[in-house]
Design an enzyme around this catalytic site. Structure first.
Site, PDB file in Angstrom:
ATOM      1  N   THR A 136       0.818  -1.218   0.000  1.00 17.36           N
ATOM      2  CA  THR A 136       0.000   0.000   0.000  1.00 17.36           C
ATOM      3  C   THR A 136       0.852   1.268   0.000  1.00 17.36           C
ATOM      4  O   THR A 136       1.992   1.250   0.470  1.00 17.36           O
ATOM      5  CB  THR A 136      -0.895  -0.008   1.266  1.00 17.36           C
ATOM      6  OG1 THR A 136      -1.525   1.256   1.407  1.00 17.36           O
ATOM      7  CG2 THR A 136      -0.086  -0.285   2.524  1.00 17.36           C
ATOM      8  N   ASP A 137       0.263   2.351  -0.492  1.00 21.03           N
ATOM      9  CA  ASP A 137       0.968   3.643  -0.443  1.00 21.03           C
ATOM     10  C   ASP A 137       1.032   4.194   0.986  1.00 21.03           C
ATOM     11  O   ASP A 137       1.790   5.122   1.261  1.00 21.03           O
ATOM     12  CB  ASP A 137       0.314   4.667  -1.382  1.00 21.03           C
ATOM     13  CG  ASP A 137      -1.149   4.953  -1.081  1.00 21.03           C
ATOM     14  OD1 ASP A 137      -1.713   4.357  -0.139  1.00 21.03           O
ATOM     15  OD2 ASP A 137      -1.743   5.796  -1.795  1.00 21.03           O
ATOM     16  N   GLU A 138       0.230   3.612   1.906  1.00 20.01           N
ATOM     17  CA  GLU A 138       0.201   4.148   3.275  1.00 20.01           C
ATOM     18  C   GLU A 138       1.536   3.972   3.994  1.00 20.01           C
ATOM     19  O   GLU A 138       1.767   4.614   5.015  1.00 20.01           O
ATOM     20  CB  GLU A 138      -0.923   3.487   4.084  1.00 20.01           C
ATOM     21  CG  GLU A 138      -2.274   3.753   3.471  1.00 20.01           C
ATOM     22  CD  GLU A 138      -3.446   3.544   4.424  1.00 20.01           C
ATOM     23  OE1 GLU A 138      -3.230   3.418   5.637  1.00 20.01           O
ATOM     24  OE2 GLU A 138      -4.576   3.527   3.926  1.00 20.01           O
ATOM     25  N   TYR A 162      -2.018  -0.456  11.023  1.00 27.29           N
ATOM     26  CA  TYR A 162      -2.141  -1.141   9.720  1.00 27.29           C
ATOM     27  C   TYR A 162      -0.926  -0.831   8.835  1.00 27.29           C
ATOM     28  O   TYR A 162      -0.251  -1.740   8.351  1.00 27.29           O
ATOM     29  CB  TYR A 162      -3.434  -0.712   9.003  1.00 27.29           C
ATOM     30  CG  TYR A 162      -3.421  -1.035   7.515  1.00 27.29           C
ATOM     31  CD1 TYR A 162      -3.460  -2.352   7.066  1.00 27.29           C
ATOM     32  CD2 TYR A 162      -3.342  -0.013   6.561  1.00 27.29           C
ATOM     33  CE1 TYR A 162      -3.420  -2.645   5.697  1.00 27.29           C
ATOM     34  CE2 TYR A 162      -3.315  -0.299   5.202  1.00 27.29           C
ATOM     35  CZ  TYR A 162      -3.355  -1.611   4.768  1.00 27.29           C
ATOM     36  OH  TYR A 162      -3.309  -1.895   3.427  1.00 27.29           O
ATOM     37  N   LYS A 166       2.099  -3.226   7.392  1.00 23.20           N
ATOM     38  CA  LYS A 166       2.391  -3.413   5.959  1.00 23.20           C
ATOM     39  C   LYS A 166       3.841  -2.996   5.671  1.00 23.20           C
ATOM     40  O   LYS A 166       4.543  -3.647   4.896  1.00 23.20           O
ATOM     41  CB  LYS A 166       1.424  -2.607   5.083  1.00 23.20           C
ATOM     42  CG  LYS A 166      -0.012  -3.103   5.077  1.00 23.20           C
ATOM     43  CD  LYS A 166      -0.193  -4.507   4.494  1.00 23.20           C
ATOM     44  CE  LYS A 166       0.000  -4.592   3.001  1.00 23.20           C
ATOM     45  NZ  LYS A 166      -0.358  -5.943   2.471  1.00 23.20           N
TER      46      LYS A 166
HETATM   47  P1  NAD Z   1      -9.681  -7.358   2.194  1.00 16.74           P
HETATM   48  O1  NAD Z   1      -9.685  -7.050   3.650  1.00 16.74           O
HETATM   49  O2  NAD Z   1     -10.907  -7.074   1.388  1.00 16.74           O
HETATM   50  O3  NAD Z   1      -9.343  -8.907   1.977  1.00 16.74           O
HETATM   51  C1  NAD Z   1      -8.350  -9.574   2.701  1.00 16.74           C
HETATM   52  C2  NAD Z   1      -8.485 -11.066   2.461  1.00 16.74           C
HETATM   53  O4  NAD Z   1      -7.440 -11.733   3.160  1.00 16.74           O
HETATM   54  C3  NAD Z   1      -9.812 -11.661   2.963  1.00 16.74           C
HETATM   55  O5  NAD Z   1     -10.351 -12.549   2.016  1.00 16.74           O
HETATM   56  C4  NAD Z   1      -9.411 -12.397   4.239  1.00 16.74           C
HETATM   57  O6  NAD Z   1     -10.241 -13.507   4.537  1.00 16.74           O
HETATM   58  C5  NAD Z   1      -7.994 -12.822   3.886  1.00 16.74           C
HETATM   59  N1  NAD Z   1      -7.186 -13.051   5.086  1.00 16.74           N
HETATM   60  C6  NAD Z   1      -7.063 -12.219   6.152  1.00 16.74           C
HETATM   61  N2  NAD Z   1      -6.265 -12.795   7.079  1.00 16.74           N
HETATM   62  C7  NAD Z   1      -5.859 -13.984   6.568  1.00 16.74           C
HETATM   63  C8  NAD Z   1      -5.022 -15.024   7.044  1.00 16.74           C
HETATM   64  N3  NAD Z   1      -4.429 -14.957   8.243  1.00 16.74           N
HETATM   65  N4  NAD Z   1      -4.817 -16.098   6.258  1.00 16.74           N
HETATM   66  C9  NAD Z   1      -5.419 -16.200   5.050  1.00 16.74           C
HETATM   67  N5  NAD Z   1      -6.232 -15.246   4.541  1.00 16.74           N
HETATM   68  C10 NAD Z   1      -6.443 -14.157   5.302  1.00 16.74           C
HETATM   69  O7  NAD Z   1      -8.427  -6.601   1.614  1.00 16.74           O
HETATM   70  P2  NAD Z   1      -8.229  -5.887   0.185  1.00 16.74           P
HETATM   71  O8  NAD Z   1      -8.762  -4.518   0.265  1.00 16.74           O
HETATM   72  O9  NAD Z   1      -8.668  -6.807  -0.878  1.00 16.74           O
HETATM   73  O10 NAD Z   1      -6.633  -5.779   0.168  1.00 16.74           O
HETATM   74  C11 NAD Z   1      -5.828  -6.835  -0.321  1.00 16.74           C
HETATM   75  C12 NAD Z   1      -4.369  -6.455  -0.207  1.00 16.74           C
HETATM   76  O11 NAD Z   1      -4.131  -5.264  -0.940  1.00 16.74           O
HETATM   77  C13 NAD Z   1      -3.909  -6.177   1.219  1.00 16.74           C
HETATM   78  O12 NAD Z   1      -2.622  -6.704   1.382  1.00 16.74           O
HETATM   79  C14 NAD Z   1      -3.889  -4.652   1.309  1.00 16.74           C
HETATM   80  O13 NAD Z   1      -2.928  -4.224   2.242  1.00 16.74           O
HETATM   81  C15 NAD Z   1      -3.510  -4.296  -0.109  1.00 16.74           C
HETATM   82  N6  NAD Z   1      -3.984  -2.979  -0.590  1.00 16.74           N
HETATM   83  C16 NAD Z   1      -5.314  -2.644  -0.484  1.00 16.74           C
HETATM   84  C17 NAD Z   1      -5.748  -1.426  -1.016  1.00 16.74           C
HETATM   85  C18 NAD Z   1      -7.210  -1.013  -0.955  1.00 16.74           C
HETATM   86  O14 NAD Z   1      -7.537   0.111  -1.310  1.00 16.74           O
HETATM   87  N7  NAD Z   1      -8.127  -1.881  -0.548  1.00 16.74           N
HETATM   88  C19 NAD Z   1      -4.834  -0.565  -1.628  1.00 16.74           C
HETATM   89  C20 NAD Z   1      -3.489  -0.941  -1.695  1.00 16.74           C
HETATM   90  C21 NAD Z   1      -3.082  -2.161  -1.190  1.00 16.74           C
HETATM   91  O1  DAU Z   2      -4.151   3.909   0.348  1.00 20.14           O
HETATM   92  C1  DAU Z   2      -4.363   2.540   0.276  1.00 20.14           C
HETATM   93  C2  DAU Z   2      -5.203   2.081   1.438  1.00 20.14           C
HETATM   94  O2  DAU Z   2      -6.527   2.540   1.189  1.00 20.14           O
HETATM   95  C3  DAU Z   2      -5.203   0.577   1.653  1.00 20.14           C
HETATM   96  O3  DAU Z   2      -3.911   0.160   1.984  1.00 20.14           O
HETATM   97  C4  DAU Z   2      -6.179   0.162   2.760  1.00 20.14           C
HETATM   98  O4  DAU Z   2      -6.243  -1.236   2.857  1.00 20.14           O
HETATM   99  C5  DAU Z   2      -7.549   0.709   2.399  1.00 20.14           C
HETATM  100  O5  DAU Z   2      -8.451   0.426   3.443  1.00 20.14           O
HETATM  101  C6  DAU Z   2      -7.486   2.225   2.154  1.00 20.14           C
HETATM  102  O6  DAU Z   2      -7.218   2.938   3.396  1.00 20.14           O
HETATM  103  P1  DAU Z   2      -7.986   4.284   3.785  1.00 20.14           P
HETATM  104  O7  DAU Z   2      -7.938   4.437   5.236  1.00 20.14           O
HETATM  105  O8  DAU Z   2      -7.519   5.421   2.942  1.00 20.14           O
HETATM  106  O9  DAU Z   2      -9.490   3.879   3.263  1.00 20.14           O
HETATM  107  P2  DAU Z   2     -10.930   4.083   3.928  1.00 20.14           P
HETATM  108  O10 DAU Z   2     -11.926   3.698   2.880  1.00 20.14           O
HETATM  109  O11 DAU Z   2     -11.031   3.468   5.262  1.00 20.14           O
HETATM  110  O12 DAU Z   2     -11.009   5.656   4.123  1.00 20.14           O
HETATM  111  C7  DAU Z   2     -10.840   6.557   3.033  1.00 20.14           C
HETATM  112  C8  DAU Z   2     -10.905   7.968   3.586  1.00 20.14           C
HETATM  113  O13 DAU Z   2     -12.245   8.236   4.038  1.00 20.14           O
HETATM  114  C9  DAU Z   2     -10.010   8.195   4.796  1.00 20.14           C
HETATM  115  O14 DAU Z   2      -9.488   9.512   4.736  1.00 20.14           O
HETATM  116  C10 DAU Z   2     -10.956   8.067   5.986  1.00 20.14           C
HETATM  117  C11 DAU Z   2     -12.271   8.574   5.423  1.00 20.14           C
HETATM  118  N1  DAU Z   2     -13.495   7.966   5.988  1.00 20.14           N
HETATM  119  C12 DAU Z   2     -13.594   6.604   6.009  1.00 20.14           C
HETATM  120  C13 DAU Z   2     -14.701   5.968   6.514  1.00 20.14           C
HETATM  121  C14 DAU Z   2     -14.793   4.473   6.570  1.00 20.14           C
HETATM  122  C15 DAU Z   2     -14.552   8.751   6.427  1.00 20.14           C
HETATM  123  O15 DAU Z   2     -14.488  10.002   6.364  1.00 20.14           O
HETATM  124  N2  DAU Z   2     -15.666   8.131   6.915  1.00 20.14           N
HETATM  125  C16 DAU Z   2     -15.781   6.771   7.002  1.00 20.14           C
HETATM  126  O16 DAU Z   2     -16.825   6.287   7.510  1.00 20.14           O
END
Ligand code: NAD
Ligand code: DAU
Length: 360
Positions: A136-138, A162, A166
């Site tokens: 992630t970019d975080e 988190y 990562k």
């Molecule tokens: P998600 O939370 O939707 O899915 C995570 C999956 O991993 C689920 O299916 C869960 O059951 C599985 N999992 C969790 N713990 C586990 C374990 N111990 N063993 C096996 N499986 C397990 O997450 P996502 O949003 O699809 O993100 C996937 C990946 O991409 C993550 O590594 C996250 O850090 C990264 N990522 C997410 C975003 C985003 O915006 N969602 C952006 C950049 C990177």
């Molecule tokens: O940048 C990549 C990341 O993006 C991933 O690594 C994470 O897995 C993914 O969850 C996401 O993180 P964020 O914290 O940016 O996403 P989230 O959707 O939780 O929140 C997006 C923005 O919205 C953040 O600034 C918090 C705000 N927010 C979120 C929720 C859930 C609100 O204002 N209200 C809300 O109820």
């Protein structure tokens, strides 16, 4: 036939990646999806592919070294694409330990099992074996509103449990690359949105609440900026990095699509009003009056913005989906999958929602 071991394939991005890969390669690849099915994992997402001969689901925990080693021993794995993680920042603030366990220990187990399976007696690795760690970019921390960007060379400065977990997992992958010349890549991607996203995250939460006339919680002043990428563009980027990237390198993936949270919420409201048929009773419920400013997230990063220059120059990847199109596609998907939303928001979700938002 090339065999992929995908971790976390029942989650949001993993699901979209598996669908993308079968659309792209059809029966020319085999996918083994290993997922423990936490609250975020949902096998309903993969119903369309579950009967395919070249798809296998294995329920296992990535921290279970024995189970993962067995998978490598019983299958000739060519590619690992490692998504499995705890992924929600708000949950990490409440309960950090599971993030360390899954994201750090789980990645260590995946790396070690792949290394053991792929390493030759002279310490080199079998040809054409590759491990891609999805990050992630975080990990780069937070930017000011000053037009600067995250590059692959930006120092790590994670703030939430988190992002710290990562960052640690990325460091482990880097250590395997440096120490063993382990054949891996890391991708650091910005915020994804699209079908199958769990409604704890901003975009699906706002769609789901707005359609029920529920409050739309905005953290702080609503001006935090995220760089939104349609999930299929991410899936494509992962595949391109794995096939075309230089081994050992990190690639940032992002859409140059920066928006404040309040802008995102207003776009969703406007698009819902536009897309809902005139006689749909939900139309009367969707309104900007639902927007409610609530207590800010602790340690809330102000701005994320990826410079995708390296992946564009070296690999030719660019985001294809404009936000206006991606958000319409996402909303259309949620309209067509009301049951999916009902199923994932029944039970534990209600409890989570109350704990997270009731007294905020
Ligand atoms: P998600 O939370 O939707 O899915 C995570 C999956 O991993 C689920 O299916 C869960 O059951 C599985 N999992 C969790 N713990 C586990 C374990 N111990 N063993 C096996 N499986 C397990 O997450 P996502 O949003 O699809 O993100 C996937 C990946 O991409 C993550 O590594 C996250 O850090 C990264 N990522 C997410 C975003 C985003 O915006 N969602 C952006 C950049 C990177
Ligand atoms: O940048 C990549 C990341 O993006 C991933 O690594 C994470 O897995 C993914 O969850 C996401 O993180 P964020 O914290 O940016 O996403 P989230 O959707 O939780 O929140 C997006 C923005 O919205 C953040 O600034 C918090 C705000 N927010 C979120 C929720 C859930 C609100 O204002 N209200 C809300 O109820």
């Amino acid at each position: 036939m090339r065999t992929y071991l995908v971790t976390g394939g029942a989650g949001f991005i993993g699901t979209n990646y598996i669908h993308y890969m079968f659309r792209k390669y059809g029966d020319a690849i085999r996918i083994i999806n290993v997922d423990v099915l936490t609250y975020a994992g949902n096998l309903e997402n993969l119903r369309e592919v579950e009967d395919k001969e070249n798809y296998t689901f294995v329920r296992a925990d990535i921290t279970d070294a024995e189970a993962i080693a067995k998978l490598f021993a019983e299958n000739e794995i060519d590619r690992v694409v490692h998504f499995a993680a705890e992924s929600h920042v708000d949950r990490s603030i409440r309960d950090p330990e599971v993030f360390v366990k899954t994201n750090v220990l789980g990645t260590a187990v995946m790396l070690n099992c792949a290394k053991t399976a792929w390493e030759l007696p002279d310490g080199s690795f079998m040809p054409d074996k590759k491990f891609l760690h999805v990050s992630t970019d975080e990990v780069y921390g937070s930017l000011e509103e000053d037009g600067t960007y995250f590059y692959e060379t930006t120092p790590y400065a994670p703030h939430s449990p988190y992002s710290a977990s990562k960052a640690s997992s990325d460091m482990l992958v880097k250590s395997y690359i440096d120490t063993y010349h382990f054949p891996a890549n890391i991708t650091n991607c910005s915020n994804n949105y699209g079908p199958y996203q769990f409604p704890e995250k901003l975009i699906p939460l706002v769609i789901n609440n707005a359609l029920q006339g529920k409050k739309l919680p905005v953290y702080g002043d609503g001006k935090n900026v995220r760089d939104w990428l349609y999930v299929d563009d991410h899936a494509k980027g992962i595949d391109m990095v794995q096939e075309l990237g230089r081994l050992g390198e990190t690639y940032n993936i992002g859409g140059h699509n920066e928006k404040q949270n309040i802008e995102i919420i207003n776009i969703i409201i406007d698009t819902l009003q536009e897309m809902l048929p005139a006689d749909d009773p939900r139309r009367a419920l969707v309104s900007r009056d639902l927007i409610t400013y609530v207590e800010d997230r602790k340690g809330h990063d102000r701005r994320y913005a990826i410079a995708p220059d390296k992946i564009k120059a070296e690999i030719g990847w660019e985001p294809e989906t404009k936000f206006e199109d991606g958000i319409r596609r996402t909303i259309a998907w949620f309209f067509e999958h009301e049951e999916w939303m009902k199923n994932v928001t029944s039970g534990d979700y209600q409890k989570y929602y109350e704990e997270m938002y009731q007294n905020r």
